[in-house]
Design a protein around this motif. Structure first.
Motif, mmCIF file in Angstrom:
data_model
loop_
_atom_site.group_PDB
_atom_site.id
_atom_site.type_symbol
_atom_site.label_atom_id
_atom_site.label_comp_id
_atom_site.label_asym_id
_atom_site.label_seq_id
_atom_site.Cartn_x
_atom_site.Cartn_y
_atom_site.Cartn_z
ATOM 1 N N UNK A 184 1.023 0.603 -11.060
ATOM 2 C CA UNK A 184 1.541 0.010 -9.815
ATOM 3 C C UNK A 184 0.622 -1.135 -9.394
ATOM 4 N N UNK A 185 1.241 -2.273 -9.117
ATOM 5 C CA UNK A 185 0.497 -3.411 -8.558
ATOM 6 C C UNK A 185 1.222 -3.832 -7.285
ATOM 7 N N UNK A 186 0.533 -3.750 -6.160
ATOM 8 C CA UNK A 186 1.113 -4.160 -4.873
ATOM 9 C C UNK A 186 0.390 -5.422 -4.430
ATOM 10 N N UNK A 187 1.117 -6.547 -4.354
ATOM 11 C CA UNK A 187 0.502 -7.830 -4.005
ATOM 12 C C UNK A 187 0.901 -8.202 -2.576
ATOM 13 N N UNK A 188 -0.090 -8.502 -1.760
ATOM 14 C CA UNK A 188 0.151 -8.720 -0.333
ATOM 15 C C UNK A 188 -0.418 -10.079 0.085
ATOM 16 N N UNK A 189 0.384 -10.869 0.811
ATOM 17 C CA UNK A 189 -0.118 -12.151 1.328
ATOM 18 C C UNK A 189 -1.075 -11.902 2.480
ATOM 19 N N UNK A 190 -2.108 -12.705 2.520
ATOM 20 C CA UNK A 190 -3.171 -12.521 3.502
ATOM 21 C C UNK A 190 -3.151 -13.710 4.462
ATOM 22 N N UNK A 191 -2.977 -13.508 5.766
ATOM 23 C CA UNK A 191 -3.016 -14.649 6.685
ATOM 24 C C UNK A 191 -4.398 -15.302 6.726
ATOM 25 N N UNK A 192 -5.397 -14.544 6.301
ATOM 26 C CA UNK A 192 -6.768 -15.035 6.313
ATOM 27 C C UNK A 192 -6.971 -16.047 5.181
ATOM 28 N N UNK A 208 -5.320 2.968 1.774
ATOM 29 C CA UNK A 208 -3.906 3.137 1.475
ATOM 30 C C UNK A 208 -3.080 2.775 2.712
ATOM 31 N N UNK A 209 -3.642 3.076 3.893
ATOM 32 C CA UNK A 209 -2.924 2.785 5.143
ATOM 33 C C UNK A 209 -2.570 1.299 5.234
ATOM 34 N N UNK A 210 -3.457 0.431 4.722
ATOM 35 C CA UNK A 210 -3.182 -1.023 4.740
ATOM 36 C C UNK A 210 -1.942 -1.342 3.914
ATOM 37 N N UNK A 211 -1.874 -0.707 2.740
ATOM 38 C CA UNK A 211 -0.721 -0.942 1.861
ATOM 39 C C UNK A 211 0.543 -0.381 2.507
ATOM 40 N N UNK A 212 0.423 0.805 3.061
ATOM 41 C CA UNK A 212 1.594 1.433 3.702
ATOM 42 C C UNK A 212 2.094 0.518 4.829
ATOM 43 N N UNK A 213 1.173 -0.028 5.607
ATOM 44 C CA UNK A 213 1.571 -0.896 6.732
ATOM 45 C C UNK A 213 2.269 -2.151 6.216
ATOM 46 N N UNK A 214 1.755 -2.722 5.108
ATOM 47 C CA UNK A 214 2.345 -3.964 4.585
ATOM 48 C C UNK A 214 3.786 -3.755 4.125
ATOM 49 N N UNK A 215 4.124 -2.539 3.694
ATOM 50 C CA UNK A 215 5.470 -2.289 3.181
ATOM 51 C C UNK A 215 6.306 -1.444 4.143
ATOM 52 N N UNK A 216 5.834 -1.261 5.357
ATOM 53 C CA UNK A 216 6.634 -0.469 6.307
ATOM 54 C C UNK A 216 7.892 -1.286 6.628
ATOM 55 N N UNK A 217 8.996 -0.629 6.773
ATOM 56 C CA UNK A 217 10.241 -1.356 7.031
ATOM 57 C C UNK A 217 10.924 -1.809 5.747
ATOM 58 N N UNK A 218 10.282 -1.603 4.582
ATOM 59 C CA UNK A 218 10.913 -1.948 3.309
ATOM 60 C C UNK A 218 11.871 -0.815 2.911
ATOM 61 N N UNK A 219 12.580 -1.019 1.788
ATOM 62 C CA UNK A 219 13.570 -0.016 1.359
ATOM 63 C C UNK A 219 12.864 1.276 0.903
ATOM 64 N N UNK A 241 2.885 6.522 -3.634
ATOM 65 C CA UNK A 241 2.254 7.057 -4.856
ATOM 66 C C UNK A 241 0.801 6.588 -5.013
ATOM 67 N N UNK A 242 0.378 5.621 -4.217
ATOM 68 C CA UNK A 242 -1.035 5.200 -4.277
ATOM 69 C C UNK A 242 -1.890 6.406 -3.905
ATOM 70 N N UNK A 243 -3.102 6.490 -4.465
ATOM 71 C CA UNK A 243 -3.899 7.698 -4.226
ATOM 72 C C UNK A 243 -4.236 7.897 -2.749
ATOM 73 N N UNK A 244 -4.169 9.139 -2.319
ATOM 74 C CA UNK A 244 -4.547 9.467 -0.941
ATOM 75 C C UNK A 244 -6.061 9.413 -0.819
ATOM 76 N N UNK A 245 -6.519 9.378 0.397
ATOM 77 C CA UNK A 245 -7.982 9.361 0.598
ATOM 78 C C UNK A 245 -8.342 8.226 1.511
#
Ligand SMILES: Cc1cc2nc3c(=O)[nH]c(=O)nc-3n(C[C@H](O)[C@H](O)[C@H](O)COP(=O)(O)OP(=O)(O)OC[C@H]3O[C@@H](n4cnc5c(N)ncnc54)[C@H](O)[C@@H]3O)c2cc1C
Length: 451
Positions: free
Chosen positions: A251-259, A277-288, A297-301
């Motif tokens: 899995x590769x999740x690519x996220x645009x950074x406003x910074x 993981x919370x950062x990734x979850x937030x970036x894709x919240x509202x997605x399908x 599926x990203x590791x918890x922790x």
């Protein structure tokens, strides 16, 4: 097979770095009986535990480089469920928007570490030296170049090929305004170096993970978990494909950074930073549902590494070769992961270098070099630069453009599936359908023209 420093009057090539490019170059030289030594700063062959896929052009380059390289690649490559790369609207509908044929058994993935290990088995132990961190190169006027390592030791070679990655020391030396022989001994931030000595943050970061296949199948279904997919959406995208003999989903999740800057610049040379993981979850919240299921599926922790995506699109190296020193792979033209092409570019570079150096080595061994060994080696590296520059720079630029398409940032295309399909097919086909045989023929013809 040549062993290091023992090939009589032939060439001896120093390869700095034992990543994908360095190892492929070594095996290409080996197949052409050219003597070489790899110098690697790590204590062994090392790659991270993530996936990588090799596109059809990279496969053709591997076969021409050394059939054993290609056979080793096939032993590790993971079959896709379908011979298609498929794109889904990951944001709203979760529906397929485009599928592109990758050729029979094409564009397969595998674990980086597994590919590297399999190739490394083909390298004789006396052809590689570990814990050798290149510091500088001197003696440009003498018959042999002198490599200096941080442990105080030195080595000699007829040519130095920097395959030392995105933060290449050899690139710094090559692009330094002062002659290479005046050694640069300071760190990466040497202010005298041009901007192209350093890569640029692309304002994208990513999370990389390997999910156990049973968990992936149970949350995504077999069809989605066992073949190559990408999920597009605003400001982010996801790529998934099976690796490790289909025991894992990469899995590769690519996220645009406003910074605009990588906020971890203080960590000199580090492209990773602690993320959650919370950062990734937030970036894709509202997605399908499927996109969110992939992210879950990203590791918890508490923490997982996030990777800044750097490239050389804004500050390309103006040339890849100077005298008897050159750079190849990420050291020459580091690019983002979005077209899955960076590793393949290093393998194409390795093929051209192996061919031109193999040819020159033959002439040197026959005593057929009136102009002198140094001059013919220089010309071989010049030819490499001439043949590889436009191709690789184009891939660096189009990789950025492809990311805009995936993240619906291209104002002309937006979310229009038809236009997306047309554009993305063109981008991938430019990479995949490159004339590898023509590239080699062109390089050898240029070399012959000078002989
Ligand atoms: C998230 C991500 C996904 C990607 N996915 C794909 C993909 O699917 N397909 C694809 O083709 N490409 C992909 N790429 C690009 C690909 O990973 C790189 O292009 C490739 O790994 C570069 O290999 P390299 O050998 O040129 O450099 P590196 O892998 O960086 O190797 C450089 C080597 O040089 C050594 N070294 C560095 N400095 C020195 C020194 N001074 N002295 C001695 N040794 C030194 C290092 O230790 C290292 O072993 C991806 C990249 C990223 C970031």
């Amino acid at each position: 097979m040549s062993s290091p420093e023992t090939s009589g009057d032939g060439l001896h090539i120093a390869i700095v770095g034992a990543g994908i490019t360095g190892i492929n170059l070594a095996l290409g030289l080996q197949a052409r009986n050219v003597s070489y030594t790899i110098y690697e700063r790590s204590p062994g062959f090392r790659e991270i535990g993530a996936g990588i896929g090799f596109s059809p052009n990279a496969e053709r380059a591997m076969s021409s480089l050394n059939l054993e390289v290609f056979a080793a690649y096939r032993r590790i490559a993971n079959a896709n469920g379908e011979d298609y790369f498929q794109w889904v609207d990951g944001h709203k509908t979760g529906e397929l928007i485009f599928k592109l044929h990758v050729g029979k058994d094409g564009f397969q993935g595998g674990l980086r570490s597994a590919f590297l290990e399999e190739w490394a088995k083909l390298i004789p132990p006396n052809a590689v030296q570990f814990n050798k961190h290149l510091d500088t190169i001197t003696k440009l006027d003498s018959p042999k170049l002198l490599l200096h390592f941080k442990d105080g030791t030195t080595a000699t070679a007829d040519a130095v090929i920097g395959c030392d990655g995105i933060r290449s020391r050899v690139r710094q030396l090559l692009l330094s305004p002062s002659p290479i022989s005046s050694s640069i001994t300071r760190n990466n931030m040497n202010p005298k170096l041009p901007p192209s000595a350093h890569p640029t943050y692309t304002r994208k970061f990513c999370f990389r993970a390997l999910a156990p296949m049973p968990a992936a199948i149970s949350s995504l279904g077999r069809a989605k978990a066992t073949t190559r997919f990408m999920y597009n959406g605003p400001g982010a995208h996801l790529i998934t494909y099976p690796v490790g003999n289909s025991t894992l989903l990469n899995i590769l999740a690519v996220i645009s950074d406003p910074n605009p800057v990588w906020p971890h610049q203080h960590a000199q040379g580090r492209h990773t930073a602690p993320g959650t993981k919370a950062e990734a979850v937030a970036a894709f919240s509202g997605w399908c549902d499927t996109a969110r299921a992939i992210v879950s599926l990203l590791p918890d922790g508490e923490e997982m590494d996030k990777w800044g995506v750097f490239d050389m699109a804004e500050h390309p190296a103006p040339y890849y070769a100077r005298g008897r020193v050159c750079v190849a792979g990420d050291a020459a033209h580091a690019t983002g992961p979005h077209l899955g092409a960076g590793g393949g570019m290093g393998i194409e570079d390795a093929l051209v270098l192996a061919e031109v150096l193999g040819k020159v080595d033959g002439r040197v061994k026959r005593g057929d070099t009136a102009e002198g060994k140094g001059a013919v080696v220089e010309r071989a590296l010049e030819v490499y630069n001439e043949v590889r520059y436009a191709r690789t720079q184009e891939v660096v630029q189009s990789t950025r453009a492809a990311c805009d398409l995936f993240q619906w940032r291209d104002p002309e295309v937006g979310r229009d599936p038809e236009r997306f399909g047309r554009e993305i097919m063109e981008q991938f086909h430019r990479v995949w359908k490159y004339d590898i045989d023509g590239m080699v023929e062109e390089a050898l013809a240029k070399l012959d023209a000078d002989a």
